[in-house]
Scaffold this motif. Structure first.
Motif, PDB file in Angstrom:
ATOM      1  N   ASN A  60       0.820  -1.207   0.000  1.00  0.00           N
ATOM      2  CA  ASN A  60       0.000   0.000   0.000  1.00  0.00           C
ATOM      3  C   ASN A  60       0.857   1.261   0.000  1.00  0.00           C
ATOM      4  O   ASN A  60       0.553   2.238  -0.681  1.00  0.00           O
ATOM      5  CB  ASN A  60      -0.933   0.012   1.214  1.00  0.00           C
ATOM      6  CG  ASN A  60      -2.218  -0.749   0.949  1.00  0.00           C
ATOM      7  OD1 ASN A  60      -2.612  -0.943  -0.194  1.00  0.00           O
ATOM      8  ND2 ASN A  60      -2.868  -1.189   2.000  1.00  0.00           N
ATOM      9  N   GLN A  61       1.932   1.245   0.775  1.00  0.00           N
ATOM     10  CA  GLN A  61       2.819   2.397   0.795  1.00  0.00           C
ATOM     11  C   GLN A  61       3.471   2.608  -0.566  1.00  0.00           C
ATOM     12  O   GLN A  61       3.666   3.747  -1.005  1.00  0.00           O
ATOM     13  CB  GLN A  61       3.895   2.218   1.878  1.00  0.00           C
ATOM     14  CG  GLN A  61       3.371   2.314   3.302  1.00  0.00           C
ATOM     15  CD  GLN A  61       2.718   3.654   3.588  1.00  0.00           C
ATOM     16  OE1 GLN A  61       3.254   4.709   3.260  1.00  0.00           O
ATOM     17  NE2 GLN A  61       1.540   3.631   4.196  1.00  0.00           N
ATOM     18  N   MET A  62       3.808   1.526  -1.240  1.00  0.00           N
ATOM     19  CA  MET A  62       4.365   1.637  -2.581  1.00  0.00           C
ATOM     20  C   MET A  62       3.339   2.247  -3.533  1.00  0.00           C
ATOM     21  O   MET A  62       3.672   3.087  -4.374  1.00  0.00           O
ATOM     22  CB  MET A  62       4.793   0.261  -3.075  1.00  0.00           C
ATOM     23  CG  MET A  62       5.491   0.272  -4.427  1.00  0.00           C
ATOM     24  SD  MET A  62       5.653  -1.399  -5.069  1.00  0.00           S
ATOM     25  CE  MET A  62       3.921  -1.781  -5.381  1.00  0.00           C
ATOM     26  N   ASN A  63       2.080   1.854  -3.401  1.00  0.00           N
ATOM     27  CA  ASN A  63       1.031   2.418  -4.241  1.00  0.00           C
ATOM     28  C   ASN A  63       0.950   3.930  -4.100  1.00  0.00           C
ATOM     29  O   ASN A  63       0.680   4.643  -5.067  1.00  0.00           O
ATOM     30  CB  ASN A  63      -0.324   1.805  -3.874  1.00  0.00           C
ATOM     31  CG  ASN A  63      -0.576   0.476  -4.564  1.00  0.00           C
ATOM     32  OD1 ASN A  63      -0.124   0.270  -5.682  1.00  0.00           O
ATOM     33  ND2 ASN A  63      -1.279  -0.426  -3.902  1.00  0.00           N
ATOM     34  N   LEU A  64       1.164   4.426  -2.888  1.00  0.00           N
ATOM     35  CA  LEU A  64       1.076   5.861  -2.660  1.00  0.00           C
ATOM     36  C   LEU A  64       2.271   6.603  -3.238  1.00  0.00           C
ATOM     37  O   LEU A  64       2.160   7.749  -3.654  1.00  0.00           O
ATOM     38  CB  LEU A  64       0.989   6.163  -1.157  1.00  0.00           C
ATOM     39  CG  LEU A  64      -0.310   5.774  -0.443  1.00  0.00           C
ATOM     40  CD1 LEU A  64      -0.278   6.285   0.984  1.00  0.00           C
ATOM     41  CD2 LEU A  64      -1.532   6.336  -1.165  1.00  0.00           C
ATOM     42  N   LYS A  65       3.431   5.950  -3.256  1.00  0.00           N
ATOM     43  CA  LYS A  65       4.654   6.638  -3.656  1.00  0.00           C
ATOM     44  C   LYS A  65       4.755   6.857  -5.159  1.00  0.00           C
ATOM     45  O   LYS A  65       5.370   7.813  -5.597  1.00  0.00           O
ATOM     46  CB  LYS A  65       5.878   5.851  -3.157  1.00  0.00           C
ATOM     47  CG  LYS A  65       6.067   5.941  -1.655  1.00  0.00           C
ATOM     48  CD  LYS A  65       7.247   5.114  -1.186  1.00  0.00           C
ATOM     49  CE  LYS A  65       7.394   5.178   0.329  1.00  0.00           C
ATOM     50  NZ  LYS A  65       8.495   4.318   0.813  1.00  0.00           N
ATOM     51  N   ASN A 115      -8.717   3.694  -2.418  1.00  0.00           N
ATOM     52  CA  ASN A 115      -8.152   3.807  -3.759  1.00  0.00           C
ATOM     53  C   ASN A 115      -8.814   4.929  -4.553  1.00  0.00           C
ATOM     54  O   ASN A 115      -8.141   5.694  -5.256  1.00  0.00           O
ATOM     55  CB  ASN A 115      -8.319   2.491  -4.507  1.00  0.00           C
ATOM     56  CG  ASN A 115      -7.440   1.385  -3.966  1.00  0.00           C
ATOM     57  OD1 ASN A 115      -6.602   1.615  -3.099  1.00  0.00           O
ATOM     58  ND2 ASN A 115      -7.636   0.172  -4.463  1.00  0.00           N
ATOM     59  N   GLU A 116     -10.129   5.025  -4.442  1.00  0.00           N
ATOM     60  CA  GLU A 116     -10.854   6.071  -5.161  1.00  0.00           C
ATOM     61  C   GLU A 116     -10.443   7.455  -4.670  1.00  0.00           C
ATOM     62  O   GLU A 116     -10.337   8.402  -5.465  1.00  0.00           O
ATOM     63  CB  GLU A 116     -12.357   5.871  -5.010  1.00  0.00           C
ATOM     64  CG  GLU A 116     -12.888   4.674  -5.781  1.00  0.00           C
ATOM     65  CD  GLU A 116     -14.387   4.474  -5.614  1.00  0.00           C
ATOM     66  OE1 GLU A 116     -15.017   5.267  -4.885  1.00  0.00           O
ATOM     67  OE2 GLU A 116     -14.926   3.522  -6.212  1.00  0.00           O
ATOM     68  N   ALA A 117     -10.205   7.586  -3.372  1.00  0.00           N
ATOM     69  CA  ALA A 117      -9.766   8.865  -2.820  1.00  0.00           C
ATOM     70  C   ALA A 117      -8.390   9.245  -3.357  1.00  0.00           C
ATOM     71  O   ALA A 117      -8.147  10.408  -3.717  1.00  0.00           O
ATOM     72  CB  ALA A 117      -9.742   8.799  -1.292  1.00  0.00           C
ATOM     73  N   TYR A 164       1.308  14.675  -1.672  1.00  0.00           N
ATOM     74  CA  TYR A 164       1.206  14.597  -3.125  1.00  0.00           C
ATOM     75  C   TYR A 164       1.383  15.970  -3.756  1.00  0.00           C
ATOM     76  O   TYR A 164       2.106  16.126  -4.752  1.00  0.00           O
ATOM     77  CB  TYR A 164      -0.136  13.998  -3.530  1.00  0.00           C
ATOM     78  CG  TYR A 164      -0.196  13.649  -4.995  1.00  0.00           C
ATOM     79  CD1 TYR A 164       0.413  12.488  -5.471  1.00  0.00           C
ATOM     80  CD2 TYR A 164      -0.847  14.483  -5.900  1.00  0.00           C
ATOM     81  CE1 TYR A 164       0.375  12.163  -6.819  1.00  0.00           C
ATOM     82  CE2 TYR A 164      -0.889  14.167  -7.248  1.00  0.00           C
ATOM     83  CZ  TYR A 164      -0.274  13.011  -7.705  1.00  0.00           C
ATOM     84  OH  TYR A 164      -0.304  12.703  -9.041  1.00  0.00           O
ATOM     85  N   ARG A 165       0.733  16.964  -3.199  1.00  0.00           N
ATOM     86  CA  ARG A 165       0.853  18.319  -3.726  1.00  0.00           C
ATOM     87  C   ARG A 165       2.291  18.839  -3.650  1.00  0.00           C
ATOM     88  O   ARG A 165       2.811  19.416  -4.613  1.00  0.00           O
ATOM     89  CB  ARG A 165      -0.066  19.257  -2.934  1.00  0.00           C
ATOM     90  CG  ARG A 165      -1.529  19.161  -3.315  1.00  0.00           C
ATOM     91  CD  ARG A 165      -2.408  19.956  -2.371  1.00  0.00           C
ATOM     92  NE  ARG A 165      -3.719  20.210  -2.943  1.00  0.00           N
ATOM     93  CZ  ARG A 165      -4.749  20.706  -2.274  1.00  0.00           C
ATOM     94  NH1 ARG A 165      -4.601  20.983  -0.981  1.00  0.00           N
ATOM     95  NH2 ARG A 165      -5.908  20.919  -2.861  1.00  0.00           N
ATOM     96  N   LEU A 166       2.925  18.608  -2.525  1.00  0.00           N
ATOM     97  CA  LEU A 166       4.297  19.095  -2.367  1.00  0.00           C
ATOM     98  C   LEU A 166       5.257  18.332  -3.275  1.00  0.00           C
ATOM     99  O   LEU A 166       6.246  18.890  -3.757  1.00  0.00           O
ATOM    100  CB  LEU A 166       4.727  18.993  -0.904  1.00  0.00           C
ATOM    101  CG  LEU A 166       3.979  19.923   0.061  1.00  0.00           C
ATOM    102  CD1 LEU A 166       4.455  19.702   1.499  1.00  0.00           C
ATOM    103  CD2 LEU A 166       4.157  21.384  -0.331  1.00  0.00           C
ATOM    104  N   GLY A 167       4.972  17.065  -3.506  1.00  0.00           N
ATOM    105  CA  GLY A 167       5.785  16.310  -4.449  1.00  0.00           C
ATOM    106  C   GLY A 167       5.669  16.888  -5.855  1.00  0.00           C
ATOM    107  O   GLY A 167       6.673  16.994  -6.580  1.00  0.00           O
ATOM    108  N   LYS A 168       4.462  17.244  -6.256  1.00  0.00           N
ATOM    109  CA  LYS A 168       4.266  17.876  -7.560  1.00  0.00           C
ATOM    110  C   LYS A 168       4.957  19.238  -7.614  1.00  0.00           C
ATOM    111  O   LYS A 168       5.513  19.632  -8.647  1.00  0.00           O
ATOM    112  CB  LYS A 168       2.771  18.042  -7.844  1.00  0.00           C
ATOM    113  CG  LYS A 168       2.060  16.756  -8.188  1.00  0.00           C
ATOM    114  CD  LYS A 168       2.607  16.183  -9.484  1.00  0.00           C
ATOM    115  CE  LYS A 168       1.874  14.934  -9.911  1.00  0.00           C
ATOM    116  NZ  LYS A 168       2.436  14.360 -11.154  1.00  0.00           N
ATOM    117  N   ALA A 169       4.912  19.959  -6.495  1.00  0.00           N
ATOM    118  CA  ALA A 169       5.573  21.254  -6.442  1.00  0.00           C
ATOM    119  C   ALA A 169       7.081  21.107  -6.637  1.00  0.00           C
ATOM    120  O   ALA A 169       7.713  21.903  -7.352  1.00  0.00           O
ATOM    121  CB  ALA A 169       5.274  21.940  -5.105  1.00  0.00           C
ATOM    122  N   LYS A 170       7.674  20.089  -6.038  1.00  0.00           N
ATOM    123  CA  LYS A 170       9.107  19.822  -6.226  1.00  0.00           C
ATOM    124  C   LYS A 170       9.431  19.599  -7.701  1.00  0.00           C
ATOM    125  O   LYS A 170      10.432  20.112  -8.218  1.00  0.00           O
ATOM    126  CB  LYS A 170       9.537  18.592  -5.422  1.00  0.00           C
ATOM    127  CG  LYS A 170       9.830  18.858  -3.959  1.00  0.00           C
ATOM    128  CD  LYS A 170      10.337  17.610  -3.267  1.00  0.00           C
ATOM    129  CE  LYS A 170      11.731  17.252  -3.716  1.00  0.00           C
ATOM    130  NZ  LYS A 170      12.267  16.080  -2.971  1.00  0.00           N
TER     131      LYS A 170
END
Length: 222
Positions: A60-65, A115-117, A164-170
């Protein structure tokens, strides 16, 4: 698709290896097209339950990364069994069937809603979102979404959305010439100062300092 499946299975194996590298466990390799095993010697059933929980959490953690349009799901089974009289030890074989799930359906509603979230956040992170908006899009209450998400991923919906937002910002800071206030806006932050504070709290430096650091690295590589 075959190559991508191989990459996915490799990523799962690496996630599991990192999770269990401190224990008396080892990967036995592939046992089929999309299966592999984890073997743990001399384990009680109580420990095996914990192993399964950690196994699922690692995936699950991999799915998020990673940022993909699908999730990896696992189905695990196994039992303590005698491998052979010559070995004379009990081993747990925990087999994982890995599949690419294109439509985010989970094994149960809690995983499905989580998952939908995640997908909703990935597709709408640039908007001025809150947890209630996400829950409304799925058709469940905010409280139930929070319970589902915490159970599946061990962090809150808001924490994941921020990461997620901060990752996109990077990515934007490193790969574009957009102004910092524009990057803040494009990643869902309507207040540049709040965005800068959140970025510094997460990465230990301001967005401007991060961009300058990336520019220095780029110059040294030329």
């Amino acid at each position: 698709m075959v190559r991508e499946r191989e990459d996915v299975i490799g990523a799962v194996a690496e996630a599991i290896r990192q999770t269990f590298q401190q224990e008396n466990a080892n990967m036995t390799g592939r046992t089929g097209e999309n299966e592999f095993c984890i073997v743990i010697k001399n384990s009680s059933r109580e420990k095996l339950k914990k192993v399964k929980a950690r196994f699922l959490m690692a995936v699950n953690q991999m799915n998020l990364k990673w940022d993909k349009e699908y999730f990896v799901e696992t189905s695990s089974g196994g039992m303590v069994q005698k491998m052979s009289e010559s070995i004379s030890v009990e081993e747990c074989i925990r087999r994982a069937q890995v599949k690419i799930n294109q439509d985010t359906r989970g094994k149960d509603n809690m995983q499905k809603y989580s998952n939908e979230a995640v997908q909703f956040i990935r597709h709408n992170y640039y908007r001025d979102l809150n947890v209630q908006d996400i829950a409304d899009s799925i058709g469940i209450t905010r409280a139930y979404l929070s319970t589902c998400f915490k159970s599946a991923y061990q962090l809150s919906v808001q924490e994941y959305m921020t990461e997620y937002r901060l990752g996109k910002a990077k990515e934007m800071l490193a790969d574009s010439d957009l102004k910092i206030k524009e990057i803040a806006f494009y990643t869902g932050y309507r207040d540049e100062l709040y965005f800068s504070k959140a970025f510094k709290k997460k990465y230990g430096m301001s967005p401007r300092s991060f961009r300058q650091q990336m520019e220095k690295v780029s110059k040294t590589q030329q």
